[in-house]
Design an enzyme around this catalytic site. Structure first.
Site, PDB file in Angstrom:
ATOM      1  N   SER A 408      -7.966   1.956   8.814  1.00 11.81           N
ATOM      2  CA  SER A 408      -7.265   1.022   9.703  1.00 11.81           C
ATOM      3  C   SER A 408      -7.963   0.163  10.452  1.00 11.81           C
ATOM      4  O   SER A 408      -7.522  -0.827  10.888  1.00 11.81           O
ATOM      5  CB  SER A 408      -6.386   1.829  10.864  1.00 11.81           C
ATOM      6  OG  SER A 408      -7.377   3.050  11.478  1.00 11.81           O
ATOM      7  N   HIS A 429      -2.712   0.631   4.112  1.00 13.46           N
ATOM      8  CA  HIS A 429      -2.856   1.186   5.410  1.00 13.46           C
ATOM      9  C   HIS A 429      -1.594   1.598   5.651  1.00 13.46           C
ATOM     10  O   HIS A 429      -0.594   0.668   6.300  1.00 13.46           O
ATOM     11  CB  HIS A 429      -3.293  -0.185   6.357  1.00 13.46           C
ATOM     12  CG  HIS A 429      -3.522   0.440   7.591  1.00 13.46           C
ATOM     13  ND1 HIS A 429      -3.229  -0.624   9.026  1.00 13.46           N
ATOM     14  CD2 HIS A 429      -3.703   1.557   8.495  1.00 13.46           C
ATOM     15  CE1 HIS A 429      -3.329   0.208  10.158  1.00 13.46           C
ATOM     16  NE2 HIS A 429      -3.602   1.296   9.834  1.00 13.46           N
ATOM     17  N   GLU A 441       0.493  -1.809   5.315  1.00 16.53           N
ATOM     18  CA  GLU A 441      -0.010  -3.311   5.192  1.00 16.53           C
ATOM     19  C   GLU A 441      -1.011  -3.083   3.934  1.00 16.53           C
ATOM     20  O   GLU A 441      -1.831  -2.014   3.737  1.00 16.53           O
ATOM     21  CB  GLU A 441      -1.158  -3.360   6.332  1.00 16.53           C
ATOM     22  CG  GLU A 441      -0.529  -3.831   7.561  1.00 16.53           C
ATOM     23  CD  GLU A 441      -1.576  -4.070   8.498  1.00 16.53           C
ATOM     24  OE1 GLU A 441      -1.266  -5.095   9.773  1.00 16.53           O
ATOM     25  OE2 GLU A 441      -2.440  -3.157   9.051  1.00 16.53           O
ATOM     26  N   ASN A 479      -3.307  -4.344  13.992  1.00 20.24           N
ATOM     27  CA  ASN A 479      -4.422  -3.736  15.022  1.00 20.24           C
ATOM     28  C   ASN A 479      -4.986  -4.989  15.824  1.00 20.24           C
ATOM     29  O   ASN A 479      -5.512  -4.998  16.806  1.00 20.24           O
ATOM     30  CB  ASN A 479      -5.272  -2.637  14.437  1.00 20.24           C
ATOM     31  CG  ASN A 479      -4.781  -1.463  14.266  1.00 20.24           C
ATOM     32  OD1 ASN A 479      -3.670  -1.149  14.954  1.00 20.24           O
ATOM     33  ND2 ASN A 479      -5.042  -0.739  13.299  1.00 20.24           N
TER      34      ASN A 479
END
Ligand code: T1G
Length: 658
Positions: A408, A429, A441, A479
């Site tokens: 991540s 991800h 992702e 993120n």
């Protein structure tokens, strides 16, 4: 063959007019379809030799609903309610032959017919609330007349789909046909000739106890946070039991038109088309996919067991790997635990569970992955651990097998570069819990080959995930935006706001949970470790808020520690004066004077921070579209869908385009 419009044609079979809607890709009720349908009904009514009428769709879809692309313009004549009135008031029997999805206006067409027959695979729904609107052609008035108010509230206020079997049980369908649906519908229409036709609009609404109606309403609205359409849907379905059909129908139409032009509807339409656009990745149009039937999952911890479970749900054969035998057993029981939960919730049955376990192999030997088509690693998020693993896998799996990392935050390029075939490496991800969260992702590494990326996207679709392609950057799309959100939230603390104010302001905006409550839920130690790792390279001139560091040093690591930004008693979050004191102390230490910050400023600054980071991701080519960023934040970070996502919201905030 009789042509009624460009998209509607008909043929007479055994004295019955079979009307077929053929408007690829989903037989949406465009103006031309509505014109054709109305003309066909009129033709059927006027032609003496025609005793009955059947309506059906070409291909595998009955009708995908109103044509959403037409929503930007005022409704063109004939409007759908007029077409449905012609169907319902026809003197000759009209049978809906539901050959696939009957959604929104599509189900409303079927509800206006005098009989509904469907194939086994048909799905039926009034999903309008997912577009920020309510059914606009009788759905809120005809459906409760067939299935009762509580069941209608459940379907319309949530937009959930039902399969043919449940629709039959509920009373929406009159029959489910395994054989030739069209022939069965023609026979059905013939059997109704000369009989009293059942017109849904004229049916009485079955009585239901008030508490059953209230229970259905509160259940349906429990997750509607700030959305207007579900509340309006409940009001209109209740109205079906209180007002005459025609009066309530007019109120439904008024409400539909008002919501159709609302900001929430514009945002949810944006999300609808964004999801369709996200699947289109330039340069992959004609790429041949690699075959994937066996998926290896290395690491069966929280993420790995979730990934293995959703691969089993999608019909793949799964080989789960752990280092030690006890870890293998633990990993297997985690997967079994997730399947048990699905069994309990009725999402799968016992046969489904047995079939999934049969396709699952677990082992402590990496060699067992020699036959895997795709291997996904979900081991500890450490660069050297993952790199060493990929080097070993590189020597074990077939040359055409794909290697995927679930990291991540780490840079996958050095991991890929350590193998002999970096072109077969990409990032996948997943979000926790991986068997539940839709977002995925799909990270295109520096050397990822087009067919590897295309295959990753195809696997994601089969896993029923929402794949968003992104380039390599720390934290990828989600993120990285979330870090900007966290940074601005902490700046707001120093400037004068408190965690509880910031959380309340974002929850009012529509987030299920404010940032500080989310930080506590996730645990503060991960971000703390990352800040410590970054300390050496952090730009000394950049603004840095150290309040969270002090919280962590004080052992306030979040919910699981019983205290973080809040304190938790019996799982309930409470404001902790110690945190307020710490924030004031850190401000004083920096010589900062707190000022009054409004909730609007809180929301405006958080949105602006996310949109600015999104703009950077677009300019760096990490994200292909602003709408992809919106989808990531909505499906992975709780951004309210009825606000459209941070990029859409920022555009809206700029006001109407010149
Ligand atoms: N209108 C216009 N275009 C539509 C459409 C629609 N209703 N549905 C799909 N498309 C386009 C979509 O954008 C894509 O286009 C292509 O069709 C394939 O879609 C009066 C007012 C039907 C289950 O909410 O749920 O009726 O990207 O990729 O996976 O009360 O589409 O190729 O250019 O999704 O096979 C209510 C929405 C409308 C259903 C097919 N109806 N559609 O899924 O294909 S409101 C809905 C779907 C209403 C009435 C009210 C799905 C599908 P492109 P796709 P799919």
């Amino acid at each position: 063959m009789i042509t009624f419009s460009d998209t509607v044609r008909g043929a007479v079979s055994n004295g019955v007019l079979l009307i077929e809607i053929d408007h690829a890709p989903v037989n949406a009720l465009s103006t031309d379809v509505r014109k054709g349908l109305l003309a066909a009904i009129a033709y059927g009514e006027a032609t003496v030799d025609i005793a009955g009428i059947v309506v059906t769709g070409a291909g595998s879809i009955f009708i995908g609903g109103a044509d959403i692309r037409e929503f930007g313009a005022p409704p063109a004549e004939p409007v759908l309610p007029a077409v449905l009135a012609a169907i319902e008031n026809a003197t000759k029997p009209v049978v809906a032959a539901i050959n696939g999805a009957a959604l929104g206006g599509g189900l409303e067409v079927a509800l206006a017919a005098h009989r509904r027959i469907a194939s086994q695979t048909a799905t039926l729904a009034l999903p309008e609330v997912k577009l920020g609107i309510v059914p606009g052609a009788g759905g809120t008035q005809r459906l409760p007349r067939l299935i009762g108010i509580p069941a209608a509230i459940d379907m319309i206020a949530t937009g959930r789909s039902v399969l043919a079997a449940e629709a039959l049980k509920l009373g929406i369908l009159d029959r489910v046909e395994d054989g030739d649906l069209r022939a069965a519908a023609v026979a059905e229409a013939r059997s109704l000739v000369g009989t009293t036709l059942r017109r849904s609009g004229a049916c009485k609404v079955p009585l239901a106890p008030t508490d059953a109606i209230d229970a259905a309403a509160s259940k349906a609205l429990a997750r509607a946070r700030g959305q207007s359409a579900p509340r309006e849907a409940v009001r209109l379905v209740r109205l079906s039991g209180e007002r005459p059909f025609a009066e309530a129908l007019a109120e439904e139409r008024r409400t539909f038109l008002a919501l159709r032009d609302s900001e929430q509807a514009a945002a949810l339409r944006h999300v609808f088309f964004a999801e369709r656009a996200a699947a289109k990745v330039s340069g992959l149009e004609d790429v041949k996919l690699r075959k994937v039937e066996t998926i290896g999952v290395v690491g069966l911890g929280l993420m790995g067991s979730g990934i293995a479970t959703c691969a089993l749900d999608a019909g793949y054969t799964v080989v789960g790997i752990e280092q030690a035998e006890d870890a293998v057993a633990k990993g297997r029981s985690r997967v079994e635990g997730l399947l048990d939960r699905a069994l309990k919730s009725g999402r799968i049955d016992a046969a489904g569970k047995a079939d999934r376990l049969q396709r699952l192999t677990t082992s402590g030997a990496l060699q067992s992955l020699a036959t895997a088509d795709l291997v996904i690693e979900a081991v500890f998020d450490d660069l050297s651990v993952k790199t060493e693993l990929f080097v070993r896998l590189d020597g074990i799996v077939r040359s055409d097998a794909i290697l995927a990392t679930n990291t991540s935050y780490l840079d996958p390029d050095p991991i890929a570069a350590a193998t002999t075939r970096p072109e077969r490496v990409l990032g996948l991800h997943f979000f926790s819990p991986a068997n539940v969260m839709r977002l995925l992702e799909v990270v295109r590494c520096a050397r990822t080959a087009p067919d590897v990326l295309a295959t990753g996207l195809a696997v994601a679709k089969r896993l029923r995930k929402l794949p968003i392609v992104c380039g390599v950057t720390e934290g990828f799309i989600g993120n990285r935006i979330f870090s900007a959100y966290r940074r601005e939230a902490e700046f707001l603390l120093e400037d004068g706001a408190l965690p509880q104010q910031i959380d309340a302001a974002t929850e009012t905006y529509g987030f299920a949970m404010g940032p500080f409550a989310v930080f506590d839920l996730a645990g503060l130690e991960i971000a703390w470790a990352r800040r410590k790792r970054q300390a050496a390279t952090r730009d000394p001139k950049a603004r840095y808020v150290d309040i969270a560091d002090h919280l962590c040093e004080a052992g306030r690591l979040g919910l699981k520690a019983g205290r973080g930004w809040y304190r938790y008693r019996d799982g309930k979050r409470e404001v902790d004066p110690e945190v307020t004191a710490l924030i004031e102390q850190r401000r004083a230490a920096k010589g900062l004077i707190a000022r009054t910050i409004s909730d609007d400023e809180v929301r405006q600054r958080l949105l602006a921070a996310m949109a600015a980071e999104g703009a950077a991701l677009l300019s760096e080519g990490i994200a292909a579209r602003a709408s992809d960023i919106d989808l990531v934040m909505i499906n992975g970070y709780g951004f309210p869908a009825h606000k459209g996502g941070p990029m859409f919201a920022a555009e809206q905030a700029k006001g109407p385009k010149a």
